[in-house]
Design an enzyme around this catalytic site. Structure first.
Site, PDB file in Angstrom:
ATOM      1  N   ASP A  13      29.159  14.553  36.303  1.00 58.36           N
ATOM      2  CA  ASP A  13      30.280  14.150  35.684  1.00 58.36           C
ATOM      3  C   ASP A  13      31.253  13.228  36.824  1.00 58.36           C
ATOM      4  O   ASP A  13      32.249  13.439  36.774  1.00 58.36           O
ATOM      5  CB  ASP A  13      31.274  15.622  35.871  1.00 58.36           C
ATOM      6  CG  ASP A  13      30.390  16.828  35.084  1.00 58.36           C
ATOM      7  OD1 ASP A  13      29.780  16.390  34.127  1.00 58.36           O
ATOM      8  OD2 ASP A  13      30.265  17.915  35.489  1.00 58.36           O
ATOM      9  N   GLU A  14      30.553  12.165  37.197  1.00 61.01           N
ATOM     10  CA  GLU A  14      31.274  11.348  38.156  1.00 61.01           C
ATOM     11  C   GLU A  14      31.967  10.354  37.492  1.00 61.01           C
ATOM     12  O   GLU A  14      32.867   9.658  37.801  1.00 61.01           O
ATOM     13  CB  GLU A  14      30.136  10.641  39.187  1.00 61.01           C
ATOM     14  CG  GLU A  14      29.555  11.601  40.186  1.00 61.01           C
ATOM     15  CD  GLU A  14      28.250  12.013  39.515  1.00 61.01           C
ATOM     16  OE1 GLU A  14      27.914  11.620  38.305  1.00 61.01           O
ATOM     17  OE2 GLU A  14      27.645  12.637  40.220  1.00 61.01           O
ATOM     18  N   GLY A  15      31.703  10.059  36.044  1.00 66.21           N
ATOM     19  CA  GLY A  15      32.465   9.171  35.220  1.00 66.21           C
ATOM     20  C   GLY A  15      31.362   7.805  35.027  1.00 66.21           C
ATOM     21  O   GLY A  15      32.094   6.765  34.711  1.00 66.21           O
ATOM     22  N   LYS A  16      29.995   8.429  35.137  1.00 71.13           N
ATOM     23  CA  LYS A  16      29.276   7.037  34.473  1.00 71.13           C
ATOM     24  C   LYS A  16      29.419   6.465  33.450  1.00 71.13           C
ATOM     25  O   LYS A  16      29.307   5.186  33.143  1.00 71.13           O
ATOM     26  CB  LYS A  16      27.609   7.689  34.804  1.00 71.13           C
ATOM     27  CG  LYS A  16      27.494   8.313  36.036  1.00 71.13           C
ATOM     28  CD  LYS A  16      26.158   9.024  36.079  1.00 71.13           C
ATOM     29  CE  LYS A  16      26.247  10.415  35.190  1.00 71.13           C
ATOM     30  NZ  LYS A  16      26.660  11.595  35.931  1.00 71.13           N
ATOM     31  N   GLY A  40      27.148  14.722  29.097  1.00 76.15           N
ATOM     32  CA  GLY A  40      28.302  14.317  28.117  1.00 76.15           C
ATOM     33  C   GLY A  40      28.875  13.201  28.787  1.00 76.15           C
ATOM     34  O   GLY A  40      29.724  13.387  29.814  1.00 76.15           O
ATOM     35  N   HIS A  41      28.701  12.094  28.372  1.00 76.76           N
ATOM     36  CA  HIS A  41      29.452  10.783  28.971  1.00 76.76           C
ATOM     37  C   HIS A  41      30.367  10.329  28.195  1.00 76.76           C
ATOM     38  O   HIS A  41      30.307  10.075  27.021  1.00 76.76           O
ATOM     39  CB  HIS A  41      28.049   9.586  29.058  1.00 76.76           C
ATOM     40  CG  HIS A  41      27.198   9.895  29.918  1.00 76.76           C
ATOM     41  ND1 HIS A  41      26.048   9.077  30.045  1.00 76.76           N
ATOM     42  CD2 HIS A  41      27.199  10.979  30.797  1.00 76.76           C
ATOM     43  CE1 HIS A  41      25.362   9.594  30.978  1.00 76.76           C
ATOM     44  NE2 HIS A  41      25.961  10.566  31.732  1.00 76.76           N
ATOM     45  N   ARG A 143       2.037  19.600  29.509  1.00 71.37           N
ATOM     46  CA  ARG A 143       0.938  18.895  28.696  1.00 71.37           C
ATOM     47  C   ARG A 143       0.999  19.594  27.339  1.00 71.37           C
ATOM     48  O   ARG A 143      -0.262  19.728  26.482  1.00 71.37           O
ATOM     49  CB  ARG A 143      -0.430  18.516  29.234  1.00 71.37           C
ATOM     50  CG  ARG A 143      -0.261  17.463  30.356  1.00 71.37           C
ATOM     51  CD  ARG A 143      -1.177  17.644  31.408  1.00 71.37           C
ATOM     52  NE  ARG A 143      -1.535  19.109  32.082  1.00 71.37           N
ATOM     53  CZ  ARG A 143      -2.282  19.379  32.842  1.00 71.37           C
ATOM     54  NH1 ARG A 143      -3.174  18.461  33.244  1.00 71.37           N
ATOM     55  NH2 ARG A 143      -2.316  20.497  33.519  1.00 71.37           N
ATOM     56  N   GLN A 224      23.580  13.404  34.710  1.00 67.24           N
ATOM     57  CA  GLN A 224      23.760  14.364  35.640  1.00 67.24           C
ATOM     58  C   GLN A 224      24.050  13.355  36.865  1.00 67.24           C
ATOM     59  O   GLN A 224      24.510  12.528  36.830  1.00 67.24           O
ATOM     60  CB  GLN A 224      22.341  15.259  35.712  1.00 67.24           C
ATOM     61  CG  GLN A 224      22.320  16.151  34.617  1.00 67.24           C
ATOM     62  CD  GLN A 224      21.724  15.629  33.245  1.00 67.24           C
ATOM     63  OE1 GLN A 224      20.673  15.123  33.547  1.00 67.24           O
ATOM     64  NE2 GLN A 224      21.964  15.738  32.228  1.00 67.24           N
ATOM     65  N   THR A 239      18.922  20.286  37.816  1.00 65.05           N
ATOM     66  CA  THR A 239      18.311  20.197  36.311  1.00 65.05           C
ATOM     67  C   THR A 239      16.804  19.862  36.396  1.00 65.05           C
ATOM     68  O   THR A 239      16.150  19.937  37.744  1.00 65.05           O
ATOM     69  CB  THR A 239      18.896  19.107  35.461  1.00 65.05           C
ATOM     70  OG1 THR A 239      18.590  19.160  34.120  1.00 65.05           O
ATOM     71  CG2 THR A 239      19.169  17.627  36.001  1.00 65.05           C
ATOM     72  N   VAL A 300      30.558  19.151  27.927  1.00 66.41           N
ATOM     73  CA  VAL A 300      29.434  19.628  26.907  1.00 66.41           C
ATOM     74  C   VAL A 300      29.753  21.024  26.633  1.00 66.41           C
ATOM     75  O   VAL A 300      29.704  21.381  25.325  1.00 66.41           O
ATOM     76  CB  VAL A 300      28.133  19.360  27.301  1.00 66.41           C
ATOM     77  CG1 VAL A 300      27.010  20.117  26.508  1.00 66.41           C
ATOM     78  CG2 VAL A 300      27.762  18.120  27.599  1.00 66.41           C
ATOM     79  N   LYS A 331      38.413   8.293  39.933  1.00 72.31           N
ATOM     80  CA  LYS A 331      39.270   9.470  40.042  1.00 72.31           C
ATOM     81  C   LYS A 331      40.199   9.334  41.168  1.00 72.31           C
ATOM     82  O   LYS A 331      40.789  10.714  41.421  1.00 72.31           O
ATOM     83  CB  LYS A 331      38.798  10.716  39.461  1.00 72.31           C
ATOM     84  CG  LYS A 331      38.410  10.836  38.046  1.00 72.31           C
ATOM     85  CD  LYS A 331      37.995  12.483  37.941  1.00 72.31           C
ATOM     86  CE  LYS A 331      38.433  12.714  36.336  1.00 72.31           C
ATOM     87  NZ  LYS A 331      38.044  14.212  36.066  1.00 72.31           N
ATOM     88  N   VAL A 413      41.277   4.120  38.404  1.00 71.64           N
ATOM     89  CA  VAL A 413      42.313   4.889  38.528  1.00 71.64           C
ATOM     90  C   VAL A 413      42.926   5.474  37.096  1.00 71.64           C
ATOM     91  O   VAL A 413      43.942   5.895  37.040  1.00 71.64           O
ATOM     92  CB  VAL A 413      43.596   3.741  39.079  1.00 71.64           C
ATOM     93  CG1 VAL A 413      43.224   3.380  40.389  1.00 71.64           C
ATOM     94  CG2 VAL A 413      43.586   2.690  38.139  1.00 71.64           C
TER      95      VAL A 413
HETATM   96  P1  IMP Z   1      20.507  22.264  32.451  1.00 67.67           P
HETATM   97  O1  IMP Z   1      20.108  20.642  32.811  1.00 67.67           O
HETATM   98  O2  IMP Z   1      21.262  22.237  31.307  1.00 67.67           O
HETATM   99  O3  IMP Z   1      19.373  23.177  32.439  1.00 67.67           O
HETATM  100  O4  IMP Z   1      21.575  22.617  33.565  1.00 67.67           O
HETATM  101  C1  IMP Z   1      21.164  22.733  35.166  1.00 67.67           C
HETATM  102  C2  IMP Z   1      22.368  22.592  35.886  1.00 67.67           C
HETATM  103  O5  IMP Z   1      22.644  21.339  35.836  1.00 67.67           O
HETATM  104  C3  IMP Z   1      23.502  23.457  35.674  1.00 67.67           C
HETATM  105  O6  IMP Z   1      24.110  23.731  36.722  1.00 67.67           O
HETATM  106  C4  IMP Z   1      24.327  22.504  34.822  1.00 67.67           C
HETATM  107  O7  IMP Z   1      25.640  22.881  35.132  1.00 67.67           O
HETATM  108  C5  IMP Z   1      24.174  21.086  35.510  1.00 67.67           C
HETATM  109  N1  IMP Z   1      24.266  20.064  34.557  1.00 67.67           N
HETATM  110  C6  IMP Z   1      23.265  19.654  33.722  1.00 67.67           C
HETATM  111  N2  IMP Z   1      23.661  18.657  33.122  1.00 67.67           N
HETATM  112  C7  IMP Z   1      24.856  18.270  33.727  1.00 67.67           C
HETATM  113  C8  IMP Z   1      25.899  17.127  33.223  1.00 67.67           C
HETATM  114  O8  IMP Z   1      25.736  16.020  32.669  1.00 67.67           O
HETATM  115  N3  IMP Z   1      26.797  17.087  34.202  1.00 67.67           N
HETATM  116  C9  IMP Z   1      27.042  18.305  35.365  1.00 67.67           C
HETATM  117  N4  IMP Z   1      26.290  19.233  35.323  1.00 67.67           N
HETATM  118  C10 IMP Z   1      25.155  19.043  34.664  1.00 67.67           C
END
Ligand code: IMP
Length: 423
Positions: A13-16, A40-41, A143, A224, A239, A300, A331, A413
């Site tokens: 969620d850095e803003g990629k 969720g970009h 596999r 992520q 993840t 998301v 930000k 900004v």
């Molecule tokens: P999963 O990848 O959906 O199984 O989630 C594993 C962990 O990664 C959880 O703590 C989620 O909240 C976090 N996570 C997964 N995708 C994102 C993302 O795009 N942004 C921030 N956190 C994420």
């Protein structure tokens, strides 16, 4: 031409999405290399806000080709909804979007398995987005997975059935209450697969190799963040893919010596969604203010994000693991009005002061040590040039550049494309 790389340095969620969108005009090809619909970009332009899940963030630019690489996992149902969301923008995605045959498919039962596994974990749950990411990557490394290329084979549904049956047995094994109607989910899934098959499937490693040879510019887009990496993140609260720079090599088939710039994106503070340790987390009003001003809710899942001060120990680690060459700070505008700002510069760990990220960063193991900075009052959101920056913001930036030994080349900004200041 080298392949440039853009990735998040914190817990996602850095803003990629915004930065890829801003940079896209410099690149012919944008390629996603890992993750799936857990991402969720968010992109904002011309007063429109749009969230992309699996589709690379270059899709809105006329000229760029968007590649979904082999390291990505695709849920056809979510993917088709995403395509439908693009219809309003009249995007010719059949031309602009191509998919690796080696990318793995998320089945409906992968999602159910994710839910069963999380429920069974109880208090120790990961806080997964429940999109089936973990179970799909498990089938990949085990596999057993179904790949995009399999969908072109006549007997892929036999393979599907065998795998779905196995998943059902595994769900039973968890012995938890998960409500689902598989028949309904499968109808939706098979319809979505047919729509997915209308797109072009490619051998993406060959495509990208030839593109490089032809002098095309390529940007690999991470999802992520580095602290959610399966190897280098805060395991097990991570993840299931390699979110760090090496993931671009394995997730696209790009050789390590072909990587050019590595753009590291970070927020001026820190957020985390889901469970897991977060040393600089704030439980007070300051944290609540950051969440409110920064609209810190998951793109998301809609979940509230945990907020805290910038953690330089973790950020240094992420820069090291990724070989970051250029930093981009997002930000900064959210911090306007905070009287004092803090940056964690070291930890107390087992009675000692350390400046590297140790194996355990749970609260019982580490205590953050902070440096304090005077905050700035000015609203940054209307600024268009770095010459307008307040002294306190310049001091904050200069401190980070000195500590990290990497230039900050962009300060964002605000969420809009235009609210981006090149340094
Ligand atoms: P999963 O990848 O959906 O199984 O989630 C594993 C962990 O990664 C959880 O703590 C989620 O909240 C976090 N996570 C997964 N995708 C994102 C993302 O795009 N942004 C921030 N956190 C994420």
């Amino acid at each position: 031409m080298a392949v440039d790389l853009l990735l998040g340095l914190q817990w996602g969620d850095e803003g990629k999405g915004k930065i890829v969108d801003v940079l896209t005009s410099n690149y012919n090809i944008i390629a996603r290399f890992q993750g799936g619909p857990n991402a969720g970009h968010t992109l904002e332009f011309d007063g429109i806000k749009h969230v992309l899940r699996t589709i690379p963030s270059g899709i809105f630019h006329d000229k760029s080709i968007n590649v979904i690489g082999n390291g990505v996992v695709i849920d056809p149902v979510v993917f088709v909804k995403e395509l439908e969301g693009l219809d309003q923008f009249k995007i010719d995605y059949k031309k602009k979007l191509i998919i690796s045959r080696k990318a793995h498919i998320i089945l409906p039962t992968h999602r159910m398995l994710d839910a069963a596994s999380e429920t069974a974990k109880g208090k120790a749950k990961i806080g997964s987005t429940l999109k089936g990411i973990g179970p799909t990557y498990m089938d990949k490394t085990g596999r057993n997975g179904i790949r995009v290329g399999d969908l072109e084979l006549a007997d892929w549904k036999d393979k599907y059935r065998a795998l779905a049956n196995k998943h059902e047995a595994m769900i039973d094994f968890y012995n938890v209450q998960i409500e689902y109607d598989l028949e309904e989910l499968e109808t939706e899934f098979f319809e979505a697969v047919e729509r997915l098959k209308e797109l072009t499937f490619i051998d993406s490693e060959e495509y990208l190799y030839q593109a490089q040879k032809a002098g095309k510019t390529i940007l690999a887009e991470g999802a992520q963040g580095s602290l959610l990496d399966i190897d280098f993140g805060t395991y097990p609260f991570v993840t299931s893919s390699n979110t760090t720079a090496a993931g671009a090599c394995t997730g696209l088939g790009v050789a390590p010596n072909q990587i050019g710039d590595v753009y590291g994106i970070f927020k001026a503070y820190t957020t985390r969604v889901g469970s897991g340790p977060f040393p600089t987390e704030l439980f007070d009003e300051i944290g609540a203010d950051m969440a409110r001003i920064g609209h810190e809710f998951g793109a998301v899942t809609g979940r509230a994000r945990r907020c805290g001060w910038l953690d330089l120990v973790a950020l240094k680690y992420a820069c090291q693991v990724n070989g970051v060459t250029k930093l981009m700070m997002m930000k900064g505008d959210v911090l306007s009005g905070f009287k004092t700002l803090k940056i964690c510069t070291s930890y107390t760990y087992k009675g000692e002061t350390i400046t590297h990220l140790p194996y355990n960063i749970e609260p019982e193991n580490v205590e953050p040590i902070y440096s304090e900075f005077k905050g700035w009052k000015e609203d940054l959101t209307k600024m268009t040039d770095k010459s307008q920056f307040p002294k306190e913001l310049n001091d904050y930036i200069a401190f980070l550049e000195k500590e990290l030994e990497i230039p900050i080349t962009v300060v964002s900004v605000g969420p809009d494309r235009k609210q981006t200041i090149f340094m």
